[in-house]
Design an enzyme around this catalytic site. Structure first.
Site, PDB file in Angstrom:
ATOM      1  N   ASP A 100     -27.574  29.745  28.732  1.00 14.50           N
ATOM      2  CA  ASP A 100     -26.770  29.603  29.827  1.00 14.50           C
ATOM      3  C   ASP A 100     -27.749  30.501  30.965  1.00 14.50           C
ATOM      4  O   ASP A 100     -28.438  31.872  30.350  1.00 14.50           O
ATOM      5  CB  ASP A 100     -25.513  30.608  28.977  1.00 14.50           C
ATOM      6  CG  ASP A 100     -24.546  30.719  29.934  1.00 14.50           C
ATOM      7  OD1 ASP A 100     -24.347  30.306  31.039  1.00 14.50           O
ATOM      8  OD2 ASP A 100     -23.508  31.622  29.871  1.00 14.50           O
TER       9      ASP A 100
ATOM     10  N   ASP B  65     -21.342  32.109  25.728  1.00 14.87           N
ATOM     11  CA  ASP B  65     -21.312  32.979  25.265  1.00 14.87           C
ATOM     12  C   ASP B  65     -19.234  33.070  25.407  1.00 14.87           C
ATOM     13  O   ASP B  65     -18.865  33.345  25.007  1.00 14.87           O
ATOM     14  CB  ASP B  65     -21.347  34.310  26.134  1.00 14.87           C
ATOM     15  CG  ASP B  65     -20.926  34.002  27.822  1.00 14.87           C
ATOM     16  OD1 ASP B  65     -21.270  33.055  28.015  1.00 14.87           O
ATOM     17  OD2 ASP B  65     -21.309  34.951  28.726  1.00 14.87           O
TER      18      ASP B  65
ATOM     19  N   ASP C 107     -19.132  27.047  26.020  1.00 17.75           N
ATOM     20  CA  ASP C 107     -20.358  26.393  25.632  1.00 17.75           C
ATOM     21  C   ASP C 107     -20.940  25.881  24.279  1.00 17.75           C
ATOM     22  O   ASP C 107     -21.634  25.813  23.381  1.00 17.75           O
ATOM     23  CB  ASP C 107     -21.405  27.865  25.914  1.00 17.75           C
ATOM     24  CG  ASP C 107     -21.634  28.706  26.749  1.00 17.75           C
ATOM     25  OD1 ASP C 107     -22.536  27.590  27.955  1.00 17.75           O
ATOM     26  OD2 ASP C 107     -21.646  29.470  27.392  1.00 17.75           O
TER      27      ASP C 107
END
Length: 905
Positions: free
Chosen positions: A338, A640, A644
């Site tokens: 990410d 986070d 995800d």
């Protein structure tokens, strides 16, 4: 993908965001006064409660029993049954004890994935403000049904997926679903084009939070039909991935099983036909063979090495939740990361200020108000107080601003308010300019319909309207601009060209302007900004990359690990960050809209060829991870937000952020970064490779001993003689001495140049041809030495117990010196680094104490059938061990010389 670009309700798929408000209400058979109670009750029975489904986990006893499901354990269980039937109860108890210990170790390693689902359920709102039958009510959120009218206020957690009907300055924090760091400004109009989750600005999603403003919306999805429920379903459907190490150990175990079964069958037939051995004696010999060939201590040793790796990684801010993850880190070939908070600081920072007379660069990478201003053209550091136009610009962005900059008790600087407004306050603090005498008289709050906010301030006994907002909006207002020489006509072409240049760098922009006001003005309206506005400048900002992440990506690429960015952010921003991070393929960002209509085969090619993916949804992330795995990659995935979590659980190594990560993400992950830092991943990969090297050394250390023990039994049966060692003595070697010595190898430091090696092939066996050759060589050496020594001792008239004691000590001594051979696989083993490995010498001391106990303690003599040994026989065992060491070192030298010649040819 079905359900990704459409909202789900009762099994139907409708693109709610593409319908206008009236059509949505008509489709849901609802109205602005809401449902009546009878209709709500009927829909509640039809659709069920607004909850995510509970999924029962396996009971603890079943999890424990599952750890007996291993081919090597089957051999030991069979041996325990046979020894019990034959009345050898001590053997039975010891074998079963070994089996139970291994199962207990595995049981306590296991982590339940059910916690991640409980974490998602905890994100749902407990209460909802609804309109039913024309009246407002506060109800349990579980009672919501499609068609309910819900009102939203600041601070509310949105209780279901809503199509917004009325919006008043509504801004929603959607990072848990989209991964985007900034709040999303919402509106009510239909969207004509097909767009991804992050761009559906007329929808509000369950589990997200209202940051500012109010709104009314109609429920379009509840429970598992919401986007949050969809993620929950994906998370529950993801199957746990077996690590490369476990797969390799399964193959190794099956190979040992098949070999043992074949040899035992042949020996049984051979012994019955040619030697006419009694069945009881033959079965006991075959049990000895099974116990000898099975590396009983290997599971415990692997657990010890992995546990030590876990402790080492914890000291480097990488917290491992599942032991096999330690080794899998060393096998990773791709890291999907990410962007926000992992590769970047997750702290919006002004990088440049554009004024009428030129641009200025701003130093600093975080919320800490430290950083100089320098001229973009010359690089000269400037004092902002000596620049009138800069002073006016800073006054506007500081005073026309609702955010606050504070330093917490831990010393970290924090922003209270929107990240964009916070970045402007940090900029103001960096300049050192203060406006303590400024008095706020009136304000126009930010409204998404206008895309600006304005304040009326009294500054230096004069009234001034200050405006901040979207550049294009302020362009339309401006009649003039302020330069260092004073006010002059507004040059829209200049500002648009400069703004386009900053946009290509992935920077987001906020503009500032002002308008003089009469001294007696006490209130301002939107109409007051119709003329006379003086444009001041633009602040260009971004969430900057972590400096340490740049270095870490370079280390990963050098180690043959490809880093891919998968983010919900805009493509231009993602590409700009990718360039700054030094990613190889940063010029082209593949968007979620492109991924949406790709087949799995096409997606696999795109996933392999591109490194930046922008405007992605949770389902896109999951599909990308699966596509890479289908191509044989060992994939790590960081994240986070709850968006995800499915991809983290699917990945071979799921990596969650410890500071800013949600509990859902942490529970779904295999590893948690205590510092939210990508550089910690690179350090964990280094540790993972060290652990794998030490595991390989350990296996190459243990298996030759098992082979030697097996050869002793096989040759004795073929020759029709007594088995040299009893099953208990063999178990002693496998569980006590082998485990003790292998512990020393677990402390071996990382070999030089380890992070310049390419990742090992995921399907490659932990034993290559040279490893098999080494095992065979050492096993034959040890077994041959034992047979020679046995014949010599028989010739001198010694009894069975004494001979077995000497042979046991000889085999253990050969193990001890061979441990030093295994420290380094391709070079001479004795070097200075061995004195820094305290584990080698601790293992040596413990081994000496154990061997003294089994030979000198009467109770141990009775249990294991041993006798005290004269000092001379300890010396003979040591000389045989030394001979084994010399032969193995000579073999290393010859093999290395042959490999160099082959490489040169």
């Amino acid at each position: 993908m079905p359900g990704h670009d459409k909202e789900r309700r009762g099994g139907s798929a409708i693109a709610w965001y593409r319908l206008d408000a009236g059509a949505v209400l008509e489709q849901l058979q609802s109205g602005e006064h809401g449902l009546d109670e009878a209709d709500a009750l009927e829909r509640g029975e039809r659709y069920g409660p607004n909850q995510l489904p509970e999924r029962a986990g396996r009971p603890a006893w079943l999890k424990f029993i599952a750890h007996f499901n291993d081919v090597l354990i089957y051999i030991l269980l069979a041996a325990a049954v046979l020894t019990g039937v034959m009345g050898h109860w001590v053997d039975t108890v010891v074998i079963l004890g070994v089996v139970v210990i291994n199962a207990l170790i595995g049981f306590y390693q296991e982590n339940s994935a059910e916690k991640s689902l409980q974490g998602i359920r905890g994100m749902l709102s407990s209460r909802a403000h609804v309109v039913r039958g024309g009246g407002k009510r506060d109800i349990d959120a579980a009672e919501l049904v499609p068609g309910d009218i819900v009102t939203l206020r600041p601070g509310d957690r949105i209780p279901a997926d809503l199509r917004l009907l009325e919006v008043h300055n509504l801004r929603v924090e959607e990072a848990i679903l989209t991964g985007e760091s900034t709040v999303v400004t919402k509106q009510r109009d239909a969207i004509a084009d097909e767009v991804m989750i992050g761009d559906r600005t007329n929808l509000a999603y369950s589990g997200t939070t209202v940051s500012a403003g109010t709104a009314t919306g109609v429920v379009i999805a509840i429970g598992e039909q919401t986007e949050l429920g969809h993620i929950n379903g994906m998370l529950a459907a993801v199957e746990v991935q077996q690590t490369p190490l476990l797969l390799q150990m399964q193959r190794l175990g099956k190979g040992i099983l098949y070999l043992i079964l074949v040899v035992m069958a042949l020996l049984f037939v051979f012994s019955v036909v040619l030697h006419d051995l009694p069945i009881g004696e033959l079965l006991l010999a075959l049990i000895s063979l099974a116990v000898a060939a099975v590396p009983e201590g290997l599971p415990a040793i692997i657990s010890i090495i992995l546990s030590m790796g876990v402790q080492s990684m914890a000291r480097k801010n990488a917290i491992i939740r599942k032991l096999p993850t330690v080794e899998t880190l060393g096998a990773m070939t791709v890291i999907c990361s990410d962007k926000t908070g992992t590769l970047t600081m997750n702290e919006m920072t002004v990088k440049a200020v554009l004024l009428a007379d030129g641009g200025y660069l701003v130093e600093g990478e975080s919320y800490e108000p430290v950083g100089a201003l320098s001229a973009e053209a010359s690089g000269e550091v400037l004092d902002p107080s000596g620049l009138p136009a800069m002073t006016q610009f800073i006054a506007a962005v500081h005073l026309c601003n609702d955010a606050q900059l504070r330093q917490g008790d831990d010393g970290r600087w924090q922003i209270i308010g929107a990240p964009t407004a916070g970045a402007l306050q940090v900029l103001a603090a960096k300049t050192g300019l203060r406006f303590d005498d400024a008095e706020l008289i009136d304000k126009i709050p930010f409204d998404s319909a206008y895309k600006y906010q304005a304040t009326l301030h009294r500054i230096d006994r004069a009234n001034r309207i200050l405006v901040t907002g979207a550049p294009d909006v302020l362009f339309a207002m401006a009649e003039s601009e302020l330069g260092e020489g004073g006010v002059r006509p507004f040059r829209r072409d200049f500002w648009e060209a400069e703004m386009a240049r900053y946009a290509r760098l992935g920077l987001r922009m906020v503009a500032a302007a002002y308008k003089p006001a009469d001294v007696d003005v006490r209130r301002i309206e939107h109409a007051d900004l119709g003329d006379g506005v003086v444009f001041l400048g633009i602040a260009a900002m971004m969430d900057p990359p972590r400096p340490e992440a740049i270095e870490a990506i370079a280390v990963c690429q050098q180690a043959g690990i490809r880093v891919k960015m998968i983010t919900g952010d805009h493509p231009e921003t993602a590409m700009a960050i990718g360039k700054m991070l030094g990613m190889r393929d940063w010029q082209d960002a593949v968007t979620g809209a492109r991924l949406e209509h790709m087949s799995d085969e096409e997606l696999g090619r795109v996933a392999a060829d591109h490194d930046i993916f922008a405007r992605t949804s949770p389902e896109h992330k999951l599909r990308l991870v699966r596509a890479l795995q289908a191509r044989g990659e060992v994939v790590g995935m960081t994240g986070d937000g709850v968006n995800d979590a499915p991809a983290l659980k699917q990945a071979d190594v799921g990596i969650a952020m410890g500071i800013k990560g949600t509990e859902v993400t942490k529970e779904a992950a295999d590893m948690v970064l205590a510092d939210d830092n990508f550089a910690s991943i690179a350090r964990a990969v280094t540790e993972g490779r060290r652990v794998y090297d030490n595991l390989k050394k350990t296996i190459l250390f243990i298996l030759p001993t098992n082979l030697a023990q097996g050869l002793l039994v096989v040759v004795a049966l073929l020759a029709g003689t007594t088995i040299p060692l009893t099953p208990l003595q063999i178990l002693w070697m496998n569980m006590a001495t082998s485990t003790t010595l292998a512990f020393g190898l677990a402390f071996e430091p990382a070999e030089a140049g380890m992070m310049r090696r390419k990742p090992r092939a995921p399907g490659k066996s932990i034993l290559d041809l040279h490893g098999v050759w080494r095992i065979g060589l050492v096993g034959v050496l040890i077994a041959g030495s034992a047979f020679w020594l046995e014949a010599w001792l028989i010739g001198r008239g010694h009894g069975d117990a004494f001979i077995r004691s000497v042979l046991l000590q000889t085999l253990v001594m050969a193990q001890w010196v061979y441990m030093f051979n295994c420290r380094i696989q391709d070079r001479f083993s004795l070097n200075a680094s061995m004195f820094s490995n305290a584990g080698l010498w601790l293992a040596t001391v413990v081994l000496a104490l154990l061997q003294l106990a089994i030979f000198q303690v009467p109770a141990m003599n009775r249990v294991f059938g041993t006798e005290p040994l004269p000092l001379a026989y300890w010396g003979i065992a040591s000389l045989i061990g030394l001979a084994v060491f010399v032969v193995v070192e000579l073999e290393k030298c010859l093999v290395n010389r042959w490999q160099r010649k082959a490489a040169a040819a």
